[in-house]
Design an enzyme around this catalytic site. Structure first.
Site, short mmCIF file in Angstrom:
data_model
loop_
_atom_site.label_atom_id
_atom_site.label_comp_id
_atom_site.label_asym_id
_atom_site.label_seq_id
_atom_site.Cartn_x
_atom_site.Cartn_y
_atom_site.Cartn_z
N THR A 343 0.85 -1.18 0.00
CA THR A 343 0.00 0.00 0.00
C THR A 343 0.89 1.24 0.00
O THR A 343 1.95 1.26 0.63
CB THR A 343 -0.95 0.01 1.22
OG1 THR A 343 -1.76 1.19 1.19
CG2 THR A 343 -0.18 -0.03 2.53
N HIS A 395 2.83 -11.64 13.97
CA HIS A 395 3.83 -12.18 14.89
C HIS A 395 3.53 -13.61 15.32
O HIS A 395 4.36 -14.26 15.97
CB HIS A 395 3.94 -11.29 16.13
CG HIS A 395 5.31 -11.28 16.75
ND1 HIS A 395 6.25 -12.25 16.49
CD2 HIS A 395 5.89 -10.43 17.63
CE1 HIS A 395 7.35 -11.99 17.19
NE2 HIS A 395 7.15 -10.90 17.89
#
Length: 422
Positions: A343, A395
């Protein structure tokens, strides 16, 4: 609209009854949970009848309009202009007759409950209800004539704590337990003030909201920011810009960033993976989604097999997808299958951002504005075009060291670009 599309919302009719239409001329705009698109006419003729109103959500294979010759429209109008018939004289009402209840059996001509449910819900809604053991008849539908929409059943399941990964529905699993929330808190009630303007969310805006909330609940978001010197890229870009324009492409900083990211994904394949329950799916293809800002929302068309394209091919693909996204000419399959997303808020001047991962991907790269700044090079102050690149990653799968390794490869590639590699 593709096998994955079960229903769509008619956003706007471009043609009305009586209008002439050519083959492949846009008839109406439709919005689905995948893409907004203009639907072309399959034939030439005249719009004889429109059966689906603007704002109505209809399942696939529904007839939404009838196209015929000019005479068909006149005939249809004539059929409707029926001479009114005088009503019969009033008769005294007869006393109601008790209905027979033989062996407790219901009337054979009565409508079955499952038929009523089928009439007020789409195949997608019934599929979701079946998978989650939900009785649709107990849900208040917000659609036309009480129709239960996808939003209605997702809201119902969300209140019961059954919204799962990536906006999918099902029993609360590990992801829900990790966030410690079996039920979703409802938003506080808001009362508009005097002078406030209230308008209903578009279908695309609601889908974006659903996907972003689902992603935040699913992934453990972490972000790493790297500063990149675009001095070398800037020189190559200016030297080859005219050459690319002659080939029908625009050489931008984004083209270089996509190419560098694709090469890095091959070296660090876990960034190009997905999580499926307790399994890790390493994708064979590198399909890069490019976020495109539209006046009415955001859409992410996908460059399929981006690792097989050179810099020129990537530049052409970006321009083509962006142009067709703004013209509402994308096909559903062109916004599906992404394995990594980029993006570019820097085009609006943003220095950096912390983007939300597009599920079921595990990483997204945010590109900040490239601007000249004073930097220290070889113990001397110099002016160079600099930018911040931000990697958002999940994560649960990607550790900080792995994310930084990926970003180091991207940074090194951009700062030491071979001018012969285009």
């Amino acid at each position: 609209m593709g096998e994955s599309i079960a229903e769509g919302t008619i956003v706007r009719w471009i043609k009305k009854v009586g209008d002439k239409v050519d083959r492949d001329e846009p008839l109406f705009e439709i919005s689905t949970d995948k893409v907004d698109a203009e639907i072309p006419s399959p034939v030439a003729g005249v719009i004889a009848e429109i059966r689906a109103k603007e704002g109505e959500t209809v399942p696939v294979n529904s007839v939404v309009a009838v196209i015929g010759a000019a005479g068909d429209v006149k005939a249809a109008a004539a059929d409707k202009a029926v001479t009114p018939v005088a009503p019969p004289p009033a008769r005294a009402p007869e006393p109601p007759k008790p209905e027979p209840q033989a062996d407790g059996a219901a009337k054979t001509d009565a409508q079955k409950p499952e038929d009523a449910v089928r009439q007020r819900s789409s195949p997608l809604v019934r599929k979701i209800a079946k998978e989650n053991n939900v009785d649709i008849s107990h849900i208040h539908g917000s659609g036309i004539a009480g129709r239960v929409t996808k939003d209605d059943i997702l809201k119902h399941l969300g209140q019961e704590g059954r919204v799962g990964q990536a906006g999918q529905v099902g029993p609360v699993g590990q992801a829900g337990r990790e966030h410690g929330a079996a039920t979703l808190p409802s938003a506080p009630k808001f009362t508009p003030g005097a002078g406030d303007v209230v308008e209903k969310m578009s279908v695309m805006r609601k889908r974006i909201a659903e996907h972003m909330i689902a992603s935040r609940r699913t992934s453990a978001h972490v972000h790493s920011v790297f500063e990149v010197n675009f001095g070398r890229i800037d020189k190559i870009r200016h030297a080859r810009k005219a050459e690319f324009e002659q080939a029908g492409a625009k050489l931008t900083y984004l083209s270089f960033i996509i190419k560098a990211s694709v090469d890095a994904l091959r070296q660090v394949p876990v960034i190009n993976a997905s999580i499926d329950g307790e399994n890790i799916v390493y994708h064979k293809d590198v399909n890069v989604g490019i976020a495109v800002a539209l006046d009415w929302g955001l859409i992410v068309p996908v460059i399929k097999s981006a690792d097989e394209k050179n810099l020129l091919g990537i530049s052409r693909a970006v321009a083509d997808l962006a142009n067709r996204a703004r013209a509402k000419q994308l096909k559903p399959e062109e916004v599906q299958g992404g394995t990594f997303t980029i993006t570019n808020p820097g085009v609006f001047g943003a220095l950096l951002g912390t983007p939300i991962i597009s599920q079921p991907q595990v990483a997204i790269l945010g590109v900040g504005a490239v601007e000249k700044r004073a930097v220290v090079i070889d113990d001397a102050i110099a002016i160079r075009p600099m930018a911040y690149l931000t990697l958002g990653y999940d994560h649960r799968l990607i550790d900080g060291a792995v994310a930084d390794q990926f970003m180091s490869i991207v940074k090194k590639s951009l700062e030491n670009w071979d001018p012969n590699v285009v």
